[in-house]
Motif scaffolding. Structure first.
Motif, mmCIF file in Angstrom:
data_model
loop_
_atom_site.group_PDB
_atom_site.id
_atom_site.type_symbol
_atom_site.label_atom_id
_atom_site.label_comp_id
_atom_site.label_asym_id
_atom_site.label_seq_id
_atom_site.Cartn_x
_atom_site.Cartn_y
_atom_site.Cartn_z
ATOM 1 N N THR A 7 3.186 10.767 -15.164
ATOM 2 C CA THR A 7 2.381 10.141 -13.988
ATOM 3 C C THR A 7 2.889 9.215 -13.233
ATOM 4 O OG1 THR A 7 2.624 8.725 -16.269
ATOM 5 C CG2 THR A 7 1.156 10.113 -16.831
ATOM 6 N N GLY A 8 2.660 8.912 -12.462
ATOM 7 C CA GLY A 8 2.903 8.309 -11.520
ATOM 8 C C GLY A 8 2.324 7.620 -10.658
ATOM 9 N N ALA A 9 2.856 6.885 -9.380
ATOM 10 C CA ALA A 9 2.346 6.300 -7.819
ATOM 11 C C ALA A 9 2.777 6.866 -6.928
ATOM 12 C CB ALA A 9 1.306 5.571 -7.919
ATOM 13 N N VAL A 10 2.342 7.458 -5.846
ATOM 14 C CA VAL A 10 3.113 6.986 -4.736
ATOM 15 C C VAL A 10 2.018 6.624 -3.406
ATOM 16 C CG1 VAL A 10 4.089 8.546 -2.665
ATOM 17 C CG2 VAL A 10 4.281 9.006 -4.995
ATOM 18 N N ILE A 11 3.043 5.335 -2.605
ATOM 19 C CA ILE A 11 1.685 4.783 -2.059
ATOM 20 C C ILE A 11 2.529 4.709 -0.594
ATOM 21 C CG2 ILE A 11 0.910 2.042 -1.551
ATOM 22 C CD1 ILE A 11 1.771 1.066 -3.893
ATOM 23 N N VAL A 12 2.188 5.348 0.549
ATOM 24 C CA VAL A 12 2.608 5.012 1.749
ATOM 25 C C VAL A 12 2.031 4.391 2.762
ATOM 26 C CG1 VAL A 12 3.132 7.180 3.976
ATOM 27 C CG2 VAL A 12 3.205 7.652 1.391
ATOM 28 N N VAL A 13 3.030 3.835 3.448
ATOM 29 C CA VAL A 13 2.209 2.516 4.706
ATOM 30 C C VAL A 13 1.748 3.248 6.221
ATOM 31 C CG1 VAL A 13 2.599 0.425 5.592
ATOM 32 C CG2 VAL A 13 2.903 0.700 3.368
ATOM 33 N N SER A 14 0.702 3.396 5.979
ATOM 34 C CA SER A 14 0.527 4.181 7.352
ATOM 35 C C SER A 14 0.275 3.239 8.678
ATOM 36 C CB SER A 14 -0.380 5.020 7.568
ATOM 37 O OG SER A 14 -0.100 5.584 8.855
ATOM 38 N N ILE A 44 -4.155 16.146 -2.874
ATOM 39 C CA ILE A 44 -4.401 17.220 -3.699
ATOM 40 C C ILE A 44 -3.832 18.364 -4.436
ATOM 41 C CG2 ILE A 44 -5.220 19.601 -2.593
ATOM 42 C CD1 ILE A 44 -6.257 18.150 -0.325
ATOM 43 N N ALA A 45 -2.268 17.905 -4.135
ATOM 44 C CA ALA A 45 -1.669 18.514 -4.621
ATOM 45 C C ALA A 45 -0.410 18.227 -6.024
ATOM 46 C CB ALA A 45 0.264 19.746 -3.661
ATOM 47 N N TRP A 46 -0.916 16.747 -6.023
ATOM 48 C CA TRP A 46 -0.554 16.449 -6.921
ATOM 49 C C TRP A 46 -1.621 15.653 -7.892
ATOM 50 C CZ3 TRP A 46 3.779 13.406 -4.941
ATOM 51 C CH2 TRP A 46 5.312 13.827 -4.211
ATOM 52 N N ALA A 47 -2.925 15.486 -7.634
ATOM 53 C CA ALA A 47 -3.808 15.730 -8.488
ATOM 54 C C ALA A 47 -3.924 16.529 -9.840
ATOM 55 C CB ALA A 47 -5.217 16.547 -8.334
ATOM 56 N N GLY A 48 -4.169 17.529 -9.570
ATOM 57 C CA GLY A 48 -3.938 17.921 -11.530
ATOM 58 C C GLY A 48 -2.452 17.433 -12.210
ATOM 59 N N GLU A 49 -1.196 16.821 -11.666
ATOM 60 C CA GLU A 49 -0.305 16.337 -12.414
ATOM 61 C C GLU A 49 -0.257 15.123 -12.827
ATOM 62 O OE1 GLU A 49 2.615 18.655 -12.687
ATOM 63 O OE2 GLU A 49 1.135 19.981 -12.213
ATOM 64 N N GLY A 50 -1.184 14.454 -12.768
ATOM 65 C CA GLY A 50 -1.757 13.293 -12.970
ATOM 66 C C GLY A 50 -0.542 11.642 -12.072
ATOM 67 N N ILE A 51 -0.550 11.994 -10.733
ATOM 68 C CA ILE A 51 -0.092 11.508 -10.131
ATOM 69 C C ILE A 51 -1.025 11.013 -8.871
ATOM 70 C CG2 ILE A 51 2.540 11.756 -8.645
ATOM 71 C CD1 ILE A 51 3.363 13.573 -10.080
ATOM 72 N N ARG A 52 -1.293 9.582 -9.053
ATOM 73 C CA ARG A 52 -1.992 8.877 -7.584
ATOM 74 C C ARG A 52 -0.895 9.265 -6.091
ATOM 75 N NH1 ARG A 52 -3.487 3.418 -9.414
ATOM 76 N NH2 ARG A 52 -1.506 4.244 -9.352
ATOM 77 N N VAL A 53 -1.889 9.511 -5.676
ATOM 78 C CA VAL A 53 -0.930 9.464 -4.066
ATOM 79 C C VAL A 53 -1.719 8.755 -3.160
ATOM 80 C CG1 VAL A 53 0.233 9.995 -2.296
ATOM 81 C CG2 VAL A 53 0.095 11.302 -3.946
ATOM 82 N N ASN A 54 -1.638 7.454 -2.469
ATOM 83 C CA ASN A 54 -2.558 6.113 -2.124
ATOM 84 C C ASN A 54 -2.152 5.976 -0.612
ATOM 85 O OD1 ASN A 54 -2.754 5.621 -5.069
ATOM 86 N ND2 ASN A 54 -4.681 6.273 -4.082
ATOM 87 N N GLY A 55 -2.813 6.080 0.047
ATOM 88 C CA GLY A 55 -2.240 5.215 2.077
ATOM 89 C C GLY A 55 -2.194 4.001 1.796
ATOM 90 N N ASN A 56 -1.711 2.584 2.943
ATOM 91 C CA ASN A 56 -2.326 1.981 3.567
ATOM 92 C C ASN A 56 -2.636 1.893 4.839
ATOM 93 O OD1 ASN A 56 -2.680 -0.725 3.770
ATOM 94 N ND2 ASN A 56 -0.992 -1.411 2.639
ATOM 95 N N ARG A 57 -3.188 1.350 4.973
ATOM 96 C CA ARG A 57 -3.814 0.981 6.732
ATOM 97 C C ARG A 57 -3.324 -0.021 6.956
ATOM 98 N NH1 ARG A 57 -8.185 3.750 9.183
ATOM 99 N NH2 ARG A 57 -8.618 2.066 8.565
ATOM 100 N N PRO A 58 -2.451 -1.148 6.868
ATOM 101 C CA PRO A 58 -2.532 -2.637 7.283
ATOM 102 C C PRO A 58 -3.292 -2.946 8.783
ATOM 103 C CG PRO A 58 -0.443 -2.536 7.093
ATOM 104 C CD PRO A 58 -1.316 -1.108 7.072
ATOM 105 N N GLN A 59 -4.305 -3.477 9.183
ATOM 106 C CA GLN A 59 -4.342 -3.796 10.651
ATOM 107 C C GLN A 59 -4.831 -5.395 10.435
ATOM 108 O OE1 GLN A 59 -7.652 -1.074 10.746
ATOM 109 N NE2 GLN A 59 -9.136 -1.882 9.712
ATOM 110 N N THR A 60 -4.905 -5.397 11.784
ATOM 111 C CA THR A 60 -5.577 -6.729 11.858
ATOM 112 C C THR A 60 -7.198 -6.590 12.228
ATOM 113 O OG1 THR A 60 -5.087 -6.695 14.336
ATOM 114 C CG2 THR A 60 -3.516 -7.261 13.406
ATOM 115 N N TRP A 61 -7.885 -8.054 11.931
ATOM 116 C CA TRP A 61 -8.687 -8.450 12.469
ATOM 117 C C TRP A 61 -9.495 -9.148 13.006
ATOM 118 C CZ3 TRP A 61 -12.895 -5.336 10.512
ATOM 119 C CH2 TRP A 61 -12.121 -4.399 9.299
#
Length: 65
Positions: A7-14, A44-61
């Protein structure tokens, strides 16, 4: 299947630059677009392994006053 299941999670800041390029900074736009697609491919590759991968896209409003 491995035990215990991984299990686990990966967070990538874009950046918004990964979706909309700006003048004068092609290397930045290319690197951020690469980060966006890396998140998609790993999710897509790690979905079956129980590992979440999320991307964060900070921006201004802009808030109207």
């Amino acid at each position: 299947m491995r035990w215990p299941p991984p299990t686990g999670a990966v967070i990538v800041v874009s950046s918004i630059g990964g979706f909309k390029a700006t003048f004068g900074n092609p290397a930045y736009a290319a690197s951020k677009a690469g980060a966006v697609n890396l998140v998609r491919a790993l999710a897509i590759a790690w979905a079956g392994e129980g590992i979440r991968v999320n991307g964060n896209r900070p921006q201004t409003w802009s808030i109207p006053r």
